[in-house]
Design a protein around this motif. Structure first.
Motif, PDB file in Angstrom:
ATOM      1  N   GLY A  20       0.825  -1.202   0.000  1.00 61.22           N
ATOM      2  CA  GLY A  20       0.000   0.000   0.000  1.00 61.22           C
ATOM      3  C   GLY A  20       0.856   1.248   0.000  1.00 61.22           C
ATOM      4  N   ILE A  21       0.478   2.231  -0.819  1.00 62.24           N
ATOM      5  CA  ILE A  21       1.239   3.467  -0.969  1.00 62.24           C
ATOM      6  C   ILE A  21       0.782   4.490   0.061  1.00 62.24           C
ATOM      7  CG2 ILE A  21       1.747   5.395  -2.523  1.00 62.24           C
ATOM      8  CD1 ILE A  21       1.127   3.433  -4.859  1.00 62.24           C
ATOM      9  N   LEU A  22       1.743   5.028   0.820  1.00 62.48           N
ATOM     10  CA  LEU A  22       1.450   6.070   1.804  1.00 62.48           C
ATOM     11  C   LEU A  22       2.397   7.248   1.551  1.00 62.48           C
ATOM     12  CD1 LEU A  22      -0.071   7.087   4.251  1.00 62.48           C
ATOM     13  CD2 LEU A  22       1.536   5.838   5.716  1.00 62.48           C
ATOM     14  N   ASN A  23       1.906   8.243   0.834  1.00 72.04           N
ATOM     15  CA  ASN A  23       2.701   9.428   0.520  1.00 72.04           C
ATOM     16  C   ASN A  23       2.479  10.498   1.586  1.00 72.04           C
ATOM     17  OD1 ASN A  23       3.848   8.558  -1.975  1.00 72.04           O
ATOM     18  ND2 ASN A  23       1.865   8.887  -2.957  1.00 72.04           N
ATOM     19  N   ASP A  57       4.345   1.231   2.061  1.00 69.84           N
ATOM     20  CA  ASP A  57       5.483   1.956   1.494  1.00 69.84           C
ATOM     21  C   ASP A  57       5.307   3.445   1.775  1.00 69.84           C
ATOM     22  OD1 ASP A  57       7.903   2.057  -0.039  1.00 69.84           O
ATOM     23  OD2 ASP A  57       6.744   2.784  -1.752  1.00 69.84           O
ATOM     24  N   ILE A  58       6.209   4.007   2.579  1.00 71.99           N
ATOM     25  CA  ILE A  58       6.072   5.382   3.053  1.00 71.99           C
ATOM     26  C   ILE A  58       7.096   6.263   2.345  1.00 71.99           C
ATOM     27  CG2 ILE A  58       6.227   6.892   5.078  1.00 71.99           C
ATOM     28  CD1 ILE A  58       5.413   4.414   6.768  1.00 71.99           C
ATOM     29  N   GLY A  59       6.610   7.313   1.693  1.00 72.02           N
ATOM     30  CA  GLY A  59       7.495   8.199   0.949  1.00 72.02           C
ATOM     31  C   GLY A  59       7.320   9.646   1.337  1.00 72.02           C
ATOM     32  N   GLY A  60       8.446  10.369   1.468  1.00 80.55           N
ATOM     33  CA  GLY A  60       8.407  11.771   1.852  1.00 80.55           C
ATOM     34  C   GLY A  60       8.885  12.721   0.778  1.00 80.55           C
TER      35      GLY A  60
END
Length: 290
Positions: A20-23, A57-60
């Motif tokens: 799962g994408i977590l932006n 998946d955590i992106g900053g």
């Protein structure tokens, strides 16, 4: 097929998994600004887990075409509190989406298990050492150019052969640098320095680009090439085509899928697997500790 991460090992022999994408960014193309606050991000992560995500998946830093670079300290400030909060609540797999070794190191110390690097560990000379030293899982993505310029004029003689050759070189180099073979996963980088034709060629040939029996991670969720086919700029209109690609890719043996909308993609995978195997598998297969 297994994929070893820092704490857990995924068995990908029979059942595909969803990331799962977590932006946690203000400017990501699909959901920028929606999950900037830690509590909002945490709630969304738990929602995706409840819908069937085995990895978050955590992106900053946005990597959309033309996106501006983010300073390392700001990227850490955006991602590390979210990782700590989720790790305290959940024992599953957390990935940090970054190309900076300093961000990866901070995220792994906060509880992340996987480094997902869109540069294929080429943007920062220290990234391979960080990954090798931690024993984390590593996603090596192919990208032609940089996010700021990658869609200006992408060119290939043979996109499938060139992506596969890139994976082969990265496998040799990264295992020589001390990253375990079992820790590596590869991503063809759909939409990253590719035209519509390049993306479709890669999707047709997914079964031909894996190397050394390592898994592929596919990320097509809501991407603009879908709009190019449908003739619609609506992000909502991209959801079901994403599900269709997920199901088609599973038929080709792709076992890891990075998506925004978890539940419909999980359901598509389970239905496809029931048809392929003639049986209904457990809804959530276990992960094991190395």
């Amino acid at each position: 097929m297994i994929w070893k991460t820092r704490r857990l090992t995924l068995d990908l022999s029979h059942q595909a998994r969803v990331m799962g994408i977590l932006n946690v960014t203000p400017d990501s193309f699909s959901d920028g600004g929606e999950h900037l606050a830690v509590e909002t991000a945490h709630s969304h992560a738990l929602r995706m887990i409840a819908e069937g995500a085995d990895l978050i998946d955590i992106g900053g830093e946005s990597t959309r075409p033309g996106a501006a670079a983010v300073p390392e300290d700001e990227e850490i400030a955006r991602t590390v509190p979210v990782i700590r909060r989720l790790r305290a609540a959940w024992d599953g797999l957390i990935s940090i989406d970054t190309s900076k070794a300093g961000v990866a190191k901070a995220a792994l110390e906060a509880g992340a298990d996987i480094v997902n690097d869109v540069s294929g560990l080429l943007a920062d000379a220290g990234m391979a050492q960080v990954c090798a030293g931690s024993g984390c899982g590593v996603v090596v993505m192919h990208m032609q150019g940089r996010p700021q310029t990658m869609q200006a004029a992408p060119r290939y003689e043979d996109v499938v052969a060139e992506v596969r050759a890139f994976f082969q070189e990265r496998f040799r180099t990264l295992t020589a640098a001390g990253i375990a073979k079992e820790a590596l996963c590869f991503d063809p980088g759909i939409g990253f320095g590719k035209t519509l034709g390049h993306n479709l060629a890669l999707l047709r040939s997914l079964g031909d680009i894996s190397v050394e029996e390592r898994p592929l991670l596919l990320g097509v969720s809501r991407k603009s090439f879908i709009a190019g086919i449908l003739g619609s700029d609506s992000l909502t209109d991209r959801e079901w085509p994403t599900v269709a690609i997920t199901a088609n890719a599973r038929e080709k043996g792709i076992m890891l899928h990075r998506v925004h909308a978890v539940r419909p993609n999980v359901e598509a995978l389970r239905m496809t697997e029931a048809i392929l195997n003639g049986t209904v598998a457990d809804a959530r297969p276990p992960v094991t500790r190395p």
